[in-house]
Design a protein around this motif. Structure first.
Motif, PDB file in Angstrom:
ATOM      1  N   LYS B  36       0.816  -1.205   0.000  1.00  0.00           N
ATOM      2  CA  LYS B  36       0.000   0.000   0.000  1.00  0.00           C
ATOM      3  C   LYS B  36       0.854   1.261   0.000  1.00  0.00           C
ATOM      4  O   LYS B  36       0.396   2.335  -0.340  1.00  0.00           O
ATOM      5  CB  LYS B  36      -0.926  -0.010   1.233  1.00  0.00           C
ATOM      6  N   TYR B 180       2.410  10.515   3.389  1.00  0.00           N
ATOM      7  CA  TYR B 180       1.160   9.768   3.425  1.00  0.00           C
ATOM      8  C   TYR B 180       0.125  10.548   4.227  1.00  0.00           C
ATOM      9  O   TYR B 180       0.461  11.256   5.178  1.00  0.00           O
ATOM     10  CB  TYR B 180       1.344   8.414   4.119  1.00  0.00           C
ATOM     11  N   ASN B 183      -5.654   7.710   2.815  1.00  0.00           N
ATOM     12  CA  ASN B 183      -5.589   7.023   1.526  1.00  0.00           C
ATOM     13  C   ASN B 183      -4.707   7.723   0.505  1.00  0.00           C
ATOM     14  O   ASN B 183      -4.506   7.219  -0.597  1.00  0.00           O
ATOM     15  CB  ASN B 183      -6.992   6.874   0.933  1.00  0.00           C
ATOM     16  N   ARG B 237      -1.107   9.388  -5.330  1.00  0.00           N
ATOM     17  CA  ARG B 237      -1.879   8.140  -5.359  1.00  0.00           C
ATOM     18  C   ARG B 237      -2.993   8.202  -4.313  1.00  0.00           C
ATOM     19  O   ARG B 237      -2.779   8.669  -3.195  1.00  0.00           O
ATOM     20  CB  ARG B 237      -0.951   6.966  -5.046  1.00  0.00           C
ATOM     21  N   HIS B 238      -4.154   7.753  -4.746  1.00  0.00           N
ATOM     22  CA  HIS B 238      -5.241   7.529  -3.797  1.00  0.00           C
ATOM     23  C   HIS B 238      -5.567   6.045  -3.872  1.00  0.00           C
ATOM     24  O   HIS B 238      -5.773   5.509  -4.963  1.00  0.00           O
ATOM     25  CB  HIS B 238      -6.473   8.367  -4.168  1.00  0.00           C
ATOM     26  N   ASN B 239      -5.576   5.403  -2.760  1.00  0.00           N
ATOM     27  CA  ASN B 239      -5.671   3.943  -2.768  1.00  0.00           C
ATOM     28  C   ASN B 239      -6.939   3.422  -3.434  1.00  0.00           C
ATOM     29  O   ASN B 239      -6.984   2.275  -3.851  1.00  0.00           O
ATOM     30  CB  ASN B 239      -5.573   3.396  -1.345  1.00  0.00           C
ATOM     31  N   LYS B 240      -7.984   4.250  -3.516  1.00  0.00           N
ATOM     32  CA  LYS B 240      -9.222   3.781  -4.153  1.00  0.00           C
ATOM     33  C   LYS B 240      -9.400   4.322  -5.563  1.00  0.00           C
ATOM     34  O   LYS B 240     -10.320   3.930  -6.259  1.00  0.00           O
ATOM     35  CB  LYS B 240     -10.421   4.191  -3.292  1.00  0.00           C
ATOM     36  N   GLU B 243      -3.183   6.069  -9.358  1.00  0.00           N
ATOM     37  CA  GLU B 243      -1.969   6.878  -9.235  1.00  0.00           C
ATOM     38  C   GLU B 243      -1.740   7.636 -10.532  1.00  0.00           C
ATOM     39  O   GLU B 243      -1.858   7.087 -11.628  1.00  0.00           O
ATOM     40  CB  GLU B 243      -0.767   5.968  -8.969  1.00  0.00           C
TER      41      GLU B 243
END
Lengths: 399, 409
Positions: B36, B180, B183, B237-240, B243
């Motif tokens: 992640k 970070y 997310n 980047r957004h994890n959902k 990127e």
């Protein structure tokens, strides 16, 4: 799916792929739809030399490190003759400095050819004040080996300097002196130490070796043992291309196949061909010639259909650029072969750039630009009805 | 071959468990990350390594081998069996906040053993770390994320290998960092490095060709222009969502002075790239794309054959269709995929005619891949390609199959 089924499926898929993979690849274009490719009947050894010449002609790109320039027109042979076809305005070169048979008066100022490009850090040439010039669009390469083998006698038999047959056409062969590196043909006709030249817009090159070494030197700035002078400095320098490579390229040009007419039996092409002769376009664009003996049997004693007489003709004032080469007059041009004409757009970016400098954008336009000895035929063309004109164009596009 | 043996012997020697005096805290995978936390720019560390718990050195690598049968306009060289490359990774923790990673590539067809990456990282702060050595310039995403086993296609993207210089590495220094927030993740890299030379417009490809500069190994000792090549990348980047990366590489490329004498004008190169990747949550479809724009100052007196503007890119869509135990491999995956590619090496018009300059290519490549595990892939591709020459003549048609194996080891 169990492991056994997986294995069987995998093996079947791999077998199918290996057997049938070539079926999923593009088919070769028809032989009559492309200009490049060797003449049929070459031996294994000749095929090898053809390939070596093909690579040197089409794949060898010169860079400053390998001798390019420093002033030049193109970086490779193939840059000007894509697919062995005619060139475009982008690949058109400029010659300057000669107006009559006394020779080029501007050799000391960069003549006869303008090197309009330069490697980084160098300046290109410019046409000197007072020099006349002409643009030359690269011709197609195909079938040149056959033209090289037409005998001097046959060329002379087509000439009619005094227009004794009264057809308004008075073609003359281009006699010129040979450079030292050229050995004349055994059956060559000699006149006051001059030999019949046949290649180039002004028929100033004797044979394909002559044409090739000049192109290496003047187009790419590449010296050879044949032409050891650097185009930029004028000094002799080490050869930048080997004799073998030059000979391979010459062999490649000699053994490129002749263009193949398409759909020759089509009634409209038959009609066009007949009309082409009736209005005497064939007076200069001689349909049929024959080759003499060649050690390459695929070229030897063949009947060919190039539509040229390889003679110089006065083409009138509109095509007189005031520049010439050899002993031709400024208004005289060698009859270009018409074979392959219909395939010209395939190497000219999808359009036509015809006549010596690409000024005509269609076959019709090119016909209308004919003057001088060709004026009578042009006038006859203009008297044809639209259907007849269309038949001639259709026929010419089939070549 | 002797070089290969020597390298293997050296690596074997380095990993021998004879380091009784070594700080035990170093004996761990120096490249450990959680997935992640990763951006495309972390790809060089996002690799499987084998770690001897008694040694401070981790080893890894990948191998690629292919069969292909491809033809162009009816001409084919027939069946071709290719061993494309084997790459070795060697990573080491020198201290808790200093690490070293190298990537050595063996390409037998080119008789080449090349160090692609060999850099020391010194950690100061999550937003400020120093990297120096032989670095991979972070232009686009593929340049840093080029390992064969990661892709469903045997060939690398054409825009990455024939327009941009894939695996383009240089001697250089730079800083990088990441931040970070739930997310969200932001990363950046900035490098000054050695770079291009005149070969990008003086090459046997007869076109402006940035990869030509890869042959100049002197770039690891000397900058032809005397000025660094600057490369920078920012990625979010957004994890959902996915990127997106923006990158730039530029500087003076030519040797404009020699021995104190000016021999040419200074000529610049500017490369911009945009990359994006995401995985659609409902279908698990993986999409990755990259496009790049190249601007090169080509002398006006040089040939138009060498373009001053280029554009190219690719789009990969990968859809897992089966994920279960297959032939005894647990959680094996079968994917179907397709790659769309386009490269224009010479954007613009001819001066004489005003007509468009050609020299472009497009390709579509459907694929099926089988992944017995996440580190290995068998892939079957079918390429359909049309390439137009500089004059815009009718394109040459290429098509054919590739089948390849690639795996980390």
């Amino acid at each position: 799916m169990n492991q056994r089924n997986t294995f069987i499926s995998g093996m079947v898929a791999i077998t199918f792929l290996i057997i049938s993979c070539s079926k999923f690849e593009p088919e070769a274009p028809d032989d009559d739809s492309i200009l490049d490719g060797p003449v049929n009947g070459l031996t294994y050894e000749q095929n090898r030399q053809f390939l070596a010449g093909d690579i040197a002609f089409n794949n060898e790109i010169f860079t400053p490190a390998t001798g390019l320039g420093p002033i030049f027109v193109a970086t490779s042979c193939g840059s000007c003759h894509a697919g062995d076809g005619k060139g475009t305005p982008f690949t058109t070169l400029v010659r300057f400095g000669q107006t009559d048979s006394t020779g080029n008066q501007f050799l000391h100022l960069g003549g006869p050819q303008l090197q309009n490009r330069a490697i980084p850090g160098f300046q290109t040439e410019v046409i000197p004040n007072g020099a006349t010039s002409s643009k030359f669009t690269p011709p197609a390469n195909t079938g040149l080996g056959f033209l090289e083998l037409v005998s001097d006698e046959d060329i002379l038999s087509m000439s009619d300097p005094e227009d004794s047959n009264g057809d308004g056409i008075s073609g003359v062969p281009s006699f010129g002196y040979l450079p030292e590196f050229i050995t004349p043909n055994s059956n060559a006709v000699v006149k006051n130490g001059k030999y019949i030249h046949r290649f180039g817009k002004k028929a100033a090159a004797y044979n394909l070796l002559h044409q090739t070494v000049n192109a290496y030197n003047q187009d790419m700035g590449i010296t050879s043992t044949f032409t050891p002078h650097d185009v930029y400095s004028g000094h002799t320098i080490d050869p930048e291309v080997s004799d073998k490579t030059v000979r391979d390229v010459v062999f490649y040009l000699q053994t490129l196949k002749a263009p193949i007419q398409r759909d020759s039996g089509n009634p409209i092409n038959v009609q066009g061909k007949n009309l082409f002769s009736q209005i005497n376009c064939s007076g200069c664009h001689t349909p049929q010639l024959k080759t003499g003996f060649s050690p390459v049997s695929a070229l030897s004693n063949k009947t060919i259909y190039p539509y040229t007489d390889m003679l110089l003709h006065d083409m009138g004032n509109d095509l007189d650029d005031g520049y010439t080469e050899g002993f031709a007059k400024t208004s005289e041009w060698r009859t270009p072969p018409l074979w392959g004409l219909g395939l010209s757009p395939n190497s000219q970016g999808g359009q036509y750039f015809l006549m010596h400098d690409g000024r005509a954008k269609s076959i019709e336009e090119a016909i209308m630009m004919h003057g001088g000895e060709a004026k009578l035929s042009k006038d006859k063309f203009n008297l044809l009805n639209e259907s007849e004109k269309s038949a001639i164009i259709h026929f010419l596009k089939s070549l | 071959m002797n070089k290969i043996i020597t390298v293997f012997v050296c690596i074997f020697w380095m990993t021998l468990p004879i380091q009784a005096q070594i700080d035990p805290s170093l004996l761990k995978d120096p490249t450990a990350h959680s997935k992640k936390d990763l951006l495309n720019m972390d790809a060089i560390y996002d690799r499987p390594f084998v770690t001897n718990k008694k040694a401070p050195v981790s080893l890894g690598g990948y191998v690629e081998a292919n069969w292909q049968h491809i033809g162009t306009d009816g001409i084919s060289d027939g069946h071709q069996l290719q061993f494309r490359r084997m790459t070795l990774f060697v990573a080491s923790s020198i201290s808790k906040r200093i690490k070293f990673l190298s990537e050595i590539e063996f390409e037998p067809a080119d008789k080449e053993i090349a160090i692609e990456f060999a850099a020391v990282d010194m950690e100061f702060n999550e937003l400020f770390n120093l990297r120096g050595g032989m670095i991979i310039n972070p232009i686009g995403a593929f340049n840093q994320n080029h390992d064969g086993p990661k892709w469903e296609f045997t060939d690398r993207p054409l825009s990455s290998v024939a327009m941009l210089p894939a695996t383009w590495s240089n001697a250089g220094f730079g800083i990088y960092g990441k931040k970070y927030n739930k997310n969200w993740m932001l990363g950046y890299e900035i490098y000054a490095s050695s770079g291009f030379d005149n070969s990008i417009i003086e090459n046997s490809e007869n076109k402006t060709f940035l990869p030509a500069a890869k042959k100049n190994t002197e770039r690891f000792e000397e900058l032809p222009s005397g000025t660094p090549l600057y490369t920078t990348k920012v990625a979010v980047r957004h994890n959902k969502i996915g990127e997106i990366g923006l990158s730039y590489m530029g500087g003076i490329y030519n040797k404009w002075q020699d021995d104190g004498l000016v021999i040419d004008e200074k000529r610049s190169i500017h490369v911009f790239a945009l990359d994006f990747n995401t995985t659609l949550p409902k279908t698990n479809t993986f999409i990755t794309t990259e496009c790049a724009w190249v601007n090169v100052d080509v002398p006006k007196t040089y040939s138009e054959q060498f373009g001053n503007k280029q554009f190219g890119g690719f789009l990969d869509i990968v859809q897992p269709v089966v994920k279960r135990t297959i032939a005894g491999w647990k959680d094996a995956v079968i994917n179907i995929a397709v790659r769309f590619e386009y490269v224009d090496w010479n954007k613009g018009q001819f001066i004489d005619t005003g007509s468009n300059i050609g020299d472009h290519l497009w390709s579509i490549m459907p694929a099926v891949s089988f992944r017995p595990n996440s580190q290995s892939v068998l892939r079957l591709n079918y390429r359909i390609q049309k390439q137009t020459d500089v004059l815009g003549n009718p394109p040459s048609n290429t098509a054919g199959f590739n089948f390849g194996l690639s795996t980390y080891f």
